[in-house]
Design an enzyme around this catalytic site. Structure first.
Site, mmCIF file in Angstrom:
data_model
loop_
_atom_site.group_PDB
_atom_site.id
_atom_site.type_symbol
_atom_site.label_atom_id
_atom_site.label_comp_id
_atom_site.label_asym_id
_atom_site.label_seq_id
_atom_site.Cartn_x
_atom_site.Cartn_y
_atom_site.Cartn_z
ATOM 1 N N TYR A 28 -31.772 -32.550 -57.349
ATOM 2 C CA TYR A 28 -32.565 -33.519 -57.058
ATOM 3 C C TYR A 28 -33.000 -33.711 -55.619
ATOM 4 O O TYR A 28 -34.113 -33.782 -54.924
ATOM 5 C CB TYR A 28 -32.536 -35.009 -57.625
ATOM 6 C CG TYR A 28 -33.560 -36.270 -57.072
ATOM 7 C CD1 TYR A 28 -34.741 -36.008 -57.442
ATOM 8 C CD2 TYR A 28 -33.124 -37.128 -56.354
ATOM 9 C CE1 TYR A 28 -35.586 -37.087 -56.975
ATOM 10 C CE2 TYR A 28 -34.023 -38.069 -55.745
ATOM 11 C CZ TYR A 28 -35.226 -38.108 -56.088
ATOM 12 O OH TYR A 28 -36.197 -39.190 -55.778
ATOM 13 N N GLU A 50 -39.294 -44.710 -60.010
ATOM 14 C CA GLU A 50 -38.582 -45.697 -59.160
ATOM 15 C C GLU A 50 -38.830 -47.226 -59.560
ATOM 16 O O GLU A 50 -38.181 -48.038 -59.316
ATOM 17 C CB GLU A 50 -39.723 -45.626 -57.777
ATOM 18 C CG GLU A 50 -39.279 -44.360 -57.019
ATOM 19 C CD GLU A 50 -37.843 -44.175 -56.433
ATOM 20 O OE1 GLU A 50 -37.257 -45.147 -56.618
ATOM 21 O OE2 GLU A 50 -37.565 -42.877 -56.211
ATOM 22 N N TRP A 58 -29.824 -44.722 -59.212
ATOM 23 C CA TRP A 58 -30.536 -43.572 -59.299
ATOM 24 C C TRP A 58 -30.078 -42.625 -60.097
ATOM 25 O O TRP A 58 -30.654 -41.947 -61.032
ATOM 26 C CB TRP A 58 -30.899 -42.967 -57.901
ATOM 27 C CG TRP A 58 -32.145 -41.823 -58.007
ATOM 28 C CD1 TRP A 58 -31.922 -40.507 -57.789
ATOM 29 C CD2 TRP A 58 -33.353 -41.905 -58.652
ATOM 30 N NE1 TRP A 58 -33.109 -39.884 -57.884
ATOM 31 C CE2 TRP A 58 -34.065 -40.924 -58.434
ATOM 32 C CE3 TRP A 58 -34.106 -43.235 -58.994
ATOM 33 C CZ2 TRP A 58 -35.404 -40.450 -58.859
ATOM 34 C CZ3 TRP A 58 -35.444 -42.746 -59.378
ATOM 35 C CH2 TRP A 58 -36.009 -41.466 -59.428
#
Length: 197
Positions: A28, A50, A58
């Site tokens: 990522y 988000e 995350w």
């Protein structure tokens, strides 16, 4: 993913948050985070993820990303906007984050994104015009210097809320800006900051 850069074969230096992360998080970082995204559907995905990440790690969201894509029509906002009747089914899905407020916000936001596109403007253009179509490049030395939000994110948050978007506070918006490359917050010694300098 839009970023075509590939890390060299030799050991490389990443942003500190990705140095000791697993392969999913490193991928990522290497191929997505901080890279300008101009695809409507992918921008909506990043904004939605988000929103889902708020209050969570995350890593948790990345681990569930494939399940989110499956549950939310690959983040096609034209399809997601009609998913209110499927909310009970989504809340029963153990593979995603089952948060009614966040899921309701994403469905609502899909309607707004679809309205923007139907008005003749792309979601991409709607977002990027807010920073004059140029990524904001910072030169932070350490992760501790990277803010949770800034004045630009506050202004964009206000614009999004005025348009009807939900769950788009300044912190969520700044994280989205980092993810979608509106802001490049790679640390100065990261191989991506060096390549993009």
């Amino acid at each position: 993913m839009e970023n075509k850069l590939r890390p060299p074969a030799a050991p490389i230096k990443r942003c500190s948050w990705a140095e000791s992360a697993d392969q999913l998080m490193q991928a990522y970082h290497d191929y997505e985070w901080g890279t300008p995204c101009h695809n409507d559907q992918h921008l909506f995905e990043l904004l939605s993820l988000e929103i889902m990440q708020a209050g969570l790690s995350w890593q948790t969201i990345l681990n569930k990303r494939a399940a989110f894509r499956q549950a939310l029509a690959n983040f096609d906002f034209y399809q997601v906007q009609a998913m209110a009747p499927k909310l009970p089914q989504l809340l029963a899905n153990p593979k995603i984050v089952r948060n009614q407020a966040k899921l309701t916000a994403i469905i609502n936001n899909a309607k707004i994104a679809a309205q923007i596109n139907k008005s003749g403007e792309t979601f991409n253009n709607y977002l990027w015009q807010m920073i004059d179509y140029q990524p904001i490049i910072h030169h932070y030395q350490t992760a501790a210097e990277v803010p949770a939000t800034d004045q630009t994110a506050i202004k964009i948050s206000q614009t999004l809320k005025k348009a009807g978007f939900k769950f788009t506070g300044p912190v969520v918006v700044y994280s989205f800006m980092q993810a979608a490359g509106l802001v490049n917050d790679h640390q100065a010694d990261c191989f991506l900051a060096i390549k993009k300098a």
